[in-house]
Design a protein around this motif. Structure first.
Motif, PDB file in Angstrom:
ATOM      1  N   PHE A  82      -1.853  -8.772  75.240  1.00  4.67           N
ATOM      2  CA  PHE A  82      -1.996  -7.728  74.223  1.00  4.67           C
ATOM      3  C   PHE A  82      -2.260  -6.410  74.937  1.00  4.67           C
ATOM      4  O   PHE A  82      -3.149  -6.314  75.771  1.00  4.67           O
ATOM      5  CB  PHE A  82      -3.189  -8.028  73.306  1.00  4.67           C
ATOM      6  CG  PHE A  82      -2.982  -9.218  72.412  1.00  4.67           C
ATOM      7  CD1 PHE A  82      -2.290  -9.097  71.221  1.00  4.67           C
ATOM      8  CD2 PHE A  82      -3.491 -10.460  72.759  1.00  4.67           C
ATOM      9  CE1 PHE A  82      -2.108 -10.193  70.388  1.00  4.67           C
ATOM     10  CE2 PHE A  82      -3.310 -11.561  71.939  1.00  4.67           C
ATOM     11  CZ  PHE A  82      -2.620 -11.425  70.744  1.00  4.67           C
ATOM     12  N   ILE A 105      -3.631  -2.875  69.651  1.00  4.04           N
ATOM     13  CA  ILE A 105      -3.582  -3.269  68.248  1.00  4.04           C
ATOM     14  C   ILE A 105      -4.052  -2.057  67.448  1.00  4.04           C
ATOM     15  O   ILE A 105      -5.181  -1.597  67.634  1.00  4.04           O
ATOM     16  CB  ILE A 105      -4.479  -4.487  67.953  1.00  4.04           C
ATOM     17  CG1 ILE A 105      -4.051  -5.686  68.806  1.00  4.04           C
ATOM     18  CG2 ILE A 105      -4.437  -4.836  66.463  1.00  4.04           C
ATOM     19  CD1 ILE A 105      -5.001  -6.871  68.736  1.00  4.04           C
ATOM     20  N   ILE A 164      -0.574  -3.075  60.519  1.00  4.55           N
ATOM     21  CA  ILE A 164      -1.143  -3.447  61.821  1.00  4.55           C
ATOM     22  C   ILE A 164       0.027  -3.488  62.798  1.00  4.55           C
ATOM     23  O   ILE A 164       1.019  -4.169  62.561  1.00  4.55           O
ATOM     24  CB  ILE A 164      -1.817  -4.839  61.781  1.00  4.55           C
ATOM     25  CG1 ILE A 164      -2.984  -4.870  60.811  1.00  4.55           C
ATOM     26  CG2 ILE A 164      -2.225  -5.284  63.177  1.00  4.55           C
ATOM     27  CD1 ILE A 164      -4.280  -4.335  61.330  1.00  4.55           C
ATOM     28  N   SER A 165      -0.100  -2.726  63.873  1.00  2.00           N
ATOM     29  CA  SER A 165       0.917  -2.722  64.920  1.00  2.00           C
ATOM     30  C   SER A 165       0.335  -3.420  66.152  1.00  2.00           C
ATOM     31  O   SER A 165      -0.739  -3.053  66.627  1.00  2.00           O
ATOM     32  CB  SER A 165       1.303  -1.276  65.256  1.00  2.00           C
ATOM     33  OG  SER A 165       2.164  -1.242  66.370  1.00  2.00           O
ATOM     34  N   VAL A 166       1.043  -4.444  66.621  1.00  2.00           N
ATOM     35  CA  VAL A 166       0.589  -5.218  67.777  1.00  2.00           C
ATOM     36  C   VAL A 166       1.561  -4.961  68.927  1.00  2.00           C
ATOM     37  O   VAL A 166       2.743  -5.267  68.815  1.00  2.00           O
ATOM     38  CB  VAL A 166       0.542  -6.729  67.444  1.00  2.00           C
ATOM     39  CG1 VAL A 166       0.083  -7.529  68.658  1.00  2.00           C
ATOM     40  CG2 VAL A 166      -0.355  -6.999  66.243  1.00  2.00           C
ATOM     41  N   GLN A 167       1.045  -4.374  70.015  1.00  3.79           N
ATOM     42  CA  GLN A 167       1.867  -4.113  71.192  1.00  3.79           C
ATOM     43  C   GLN A 167       1.597  -5.208  72.228  1.00  3.79           C
ATOM     44  O   GLN A 167       0.451  -5.546  72.501  1.00  3.79           O
ATOM     45  CB  GLN A 167       1.552  -2.740  71.804  1.00  3.79           C
ATOM     46  CG  GLN A 167       1.920  -1.555  70.930  1.00  3.79           C
ATOM     47  CD  GLN A 167       0.861  -1.255  69.884  1.00  3.79           C
ATOM     48  OE1 GLN A 167      -0.317  -1.369  70.145  1.00  3.79           O
ATOM     49  NE2 GLN A 167       1.294  -0.893  68.688  1.00  3.79           N
ATOM     50  N   LEU A 168       2.688  -5.708  72.797  1.00  6.13           N
ATOM     51  CA  LEU A 168       2.612  -6.782  73.790  1.00  6.13           C
ATOM     52  C   LEU A 168       3.301  -6.336  75.074  1.00  6.13           C
ATOM     53  O   LEU A 168       4.323  -5.651  75.021  1.00  6.13           O
ATOM     54  CB  LEU A 168       3.313  -8.043  73.266  1.00  6.13           C
ATOM     55  CG  LEU A 168       2.827  -8.597  71.928  1.00  6.13           C
ATOM     56  CD1 LEU A 168       3.795  -9.649  71.412  1.00  6.13           C
ATOM     57  CD2 LEU A 168       1.436  -9.158  72.072  1.00  6.13           C
ATOM     58  N   VAL A 227       4.935 -13.378  66.559  1.00  2.92           N
ATOM     59  CA  VAL A 227       3.548 -12.958  66.386  1.00  2.92           C
ATOM     60  C   VAL A 227       3.133 -13.309  64.963  1.00  2.92           C
ATOM     61  O   VAL A 227       3.867 -13.046  64.013  1.00  2.92           O
ATOM     62  CB  VAL A 227       3.378 -11.446  66.648  1.00  2.92           C
ATOM     63  CG1 VAL A 227       1.917 -11.042  66.548  1.00  2.92           C
ATOM     64  CG2 VAL A 227       3.946 -11.059  68.014  1.00  2.92           C
ATOM     65  N   PHE A 237      -0.055 -13.033  62.059  1.00  7.41           N
ATOM     66  CA  PHE A 237      -1.312 -12.397  61.645  1.00  7.41           C
ATOM     67  C   PHE A 237      -1.976 -13.340  60.656  1.00  7.41           C
ATOM     68  O   PHE A 237      -1.522 -13.487  59.523  1.00  7.41           O
ATOM     69  CB  PHE A 237      -1.038 -11.022  61.005  1.00  7.41           C
ATOM     70  CG  PHE A 237      -2.283 -10.256  60.721  1.00  7.41           C
ATOM     71  CD1 PHE A 237      -2.896  -9.529  61.725  1.00  7.41           C
ATOM     72  CD2 PHE A 237      -2.861 -10.270  59.459  1.00  7.41           C
ATOM     73  CE1 PHE A 237      -4.062  -8.826  61.472  1.00  7.41           C
ATOM     74  CE2 PHE A 237      -4.020  -9.572  59.203  1.00  7.41           C
ATOM     75  CZ  PHE A 237      -4.625  -8.843  60.207  1.00  7.41           C
ATOM     76  N   ILE A 244      -4.776 -12.848  65.601  1.00  6.66           N
ATOM     77  CA  ILE A 244      -3.399 -12.485  65.928  1.00  6.66           C
ATOM     78  C   ILE A 244      -2.953 -13.472  67.008  1.00  6.66           C
ATOM     79  O   ILE A 244      -3.541 -13.535  68.091  1.00  6.66           O
ATOM     80  CB  ILE A 244      -3.308 -11.030  66.412  1.00  6.66           C
ATOM     81  CG1 ILE A 244      -3.802 -10.094  65.309  1.00  6.66           C
ATOM     82  CG2 ILE A 244      -1.877 -10.695  66.811  1.00  6.66           C
ATOM     83  CD1 ILE A 244      -3.999  -8.662  65.736  1.00  6.66           C
ATOM     84  N   GLU A 252      -5.875 -13.475  69.760  1.00 13.84           N
ATOM     85  CA  GLU A 252      -6.983 -12.523  69.824  1.00 13.84           C
ATOM     86  C   GLU A 252      -7.589 -12.385  68.437  1.00 13.84           C
ATOM     87  O   GLU A 252      -6.867 -12.308  67.432  1.00 13.84           O
ATOM     88  CB  GLU A 252      -6.482 -11.163  70.328  1.00 13.84           C
ATOM     89  CG  GLU A 252      -7.615 -10.195  70.555  1.00 13.84           C
ATOM     90  CD  GLU A 252      -7.223  -9.048  71.489  1.00 13.84           C
ATOM     91  OE1 GLU A 252      -7.535  -7.905  71.132  1.00 13.84           O
ATOM     92  OE2 GLU A 252      -6.619  -9.314  72.543  1.00 13.84           O
ATOM     93  N   TYR A 307      -9.457 -10.420  65.455  1.00 13.73           N
ATOM     94  CA  TYR A 307      -9.377  -9.037  64.969  1.00 13.73           C
ATOM     95  C   TYR A 307     -10.179  -8.961  63.675  1.00 13.73           C
ATOM     96  O   TYR A 307      -9.993  -9.790  62.782  1.00 13.73           O
ATOM     97  CB  TYR A 307      -7.910  -8.654  64.722  1.00 13.73           C
ATOM     98  CG  TYR A 307      -7.717  -7.196  64.414  1.00 13.73           C
ATOM     99  CD1 TYR A 307      -7.758  -6.244  65.416  1.00 13.73           C
ATOM    100  CD2 TYR A 307      -7.496  -6.770  63.108  1.00 13.73           C
ATOM    101  CE1 TYR A 307      -7.582  -4.902  65.140  1.00 13.73           C
ATOM    102  CE2 TYR A 307      -7.323  -5.428  62.823  1.00 13.73           C
ATOM    103  CZ  TYR A 307      -7.365  -4.503  63.839  1.00 13.73           C
ATOM    104  OH  TYR A 307      -7.201  -3.172  63.556  1.00 13.73           O
TER     105      TYR A 307
END
Length: 159
Positions: free
Chosen positions: A6, A9, A29-33, A46, A48, A92, A108, A110
């Motif tokens: 991650f 987030i 919710i934006s999740v950057q990997l 991914v 949620f 997440i 992770e 959240y």
């Protein structure tokens, strides 16, 4: 071997600035990997995972993430109008296939903080409706009086 981590987030609330969520709010919710490994991460998904007070898209297919590259998943969600205030725990979870086709997983925790709905706008709206109703009733009263006066004058003029 691919190694997905991650890298960020972010939460954004539709239609306003700030990070306070209230019942009925739409948010994303934006999740950057990032793949910091030496192989491509394949079929990255991914999830949620949250309680029933949060509704919306809870699964996002990112696709493949090459080595030293990144990907993102965006979840468009809504806080149920009946949601209880307080901290709602979410997870997440990321699943992907490594170079051998074996499924790998990271997760992770959240927290989503939902604030109690603000009652002041409701009170102002209720007062506004009461004033509007009073104005309509006063106008209706004067119209009825004018109609009755007109009918009385018309009857007395006909005799």
């Amino acid at each position: 071997k691919p190694v997905v981590i991650f890298s960020g987030i972010d939460l954004s609330i539709e239609g306003r600035e700030g990070a306070k969520l209230y019942p009925g709010d739409s948010f994303s919710i934006s999740v950057q990997l990032d793949n910091i490994g030496k192989e491509q991460a394949k079929a990255v998904k991914v999830y949620f995972l949250a309680d029933d007070d949060i509704i919306g898209s809870k699964e996002s297919f990112v696709g493949n993430i090459n080595e030293d590259d990144s990907g993102a998943a965006i979840f468009d969600l809504v806080v149920q109008p009946s949601a209880s205030s307080g901290t709602h725990k979410a997870v997440i979870k990321v699943e992907y296939l490594d170079e051998t086709g074996k499924k790998q997983e990271i997760a992770e925790n959240y927290n989503i903080d939902i604030n109690q709905g603000d009652i002041i706008p409701l009170i102002i709206g209720f007062i506004f409706l009461l004033i509007l109703l009073a104005i309509v009733l006063v106008i209706a009263y004067f119209i009825v009086r004018m109609v009755l006066r007109y009918q009385t004058l018309k009857k007395s003029g006909m005799k």
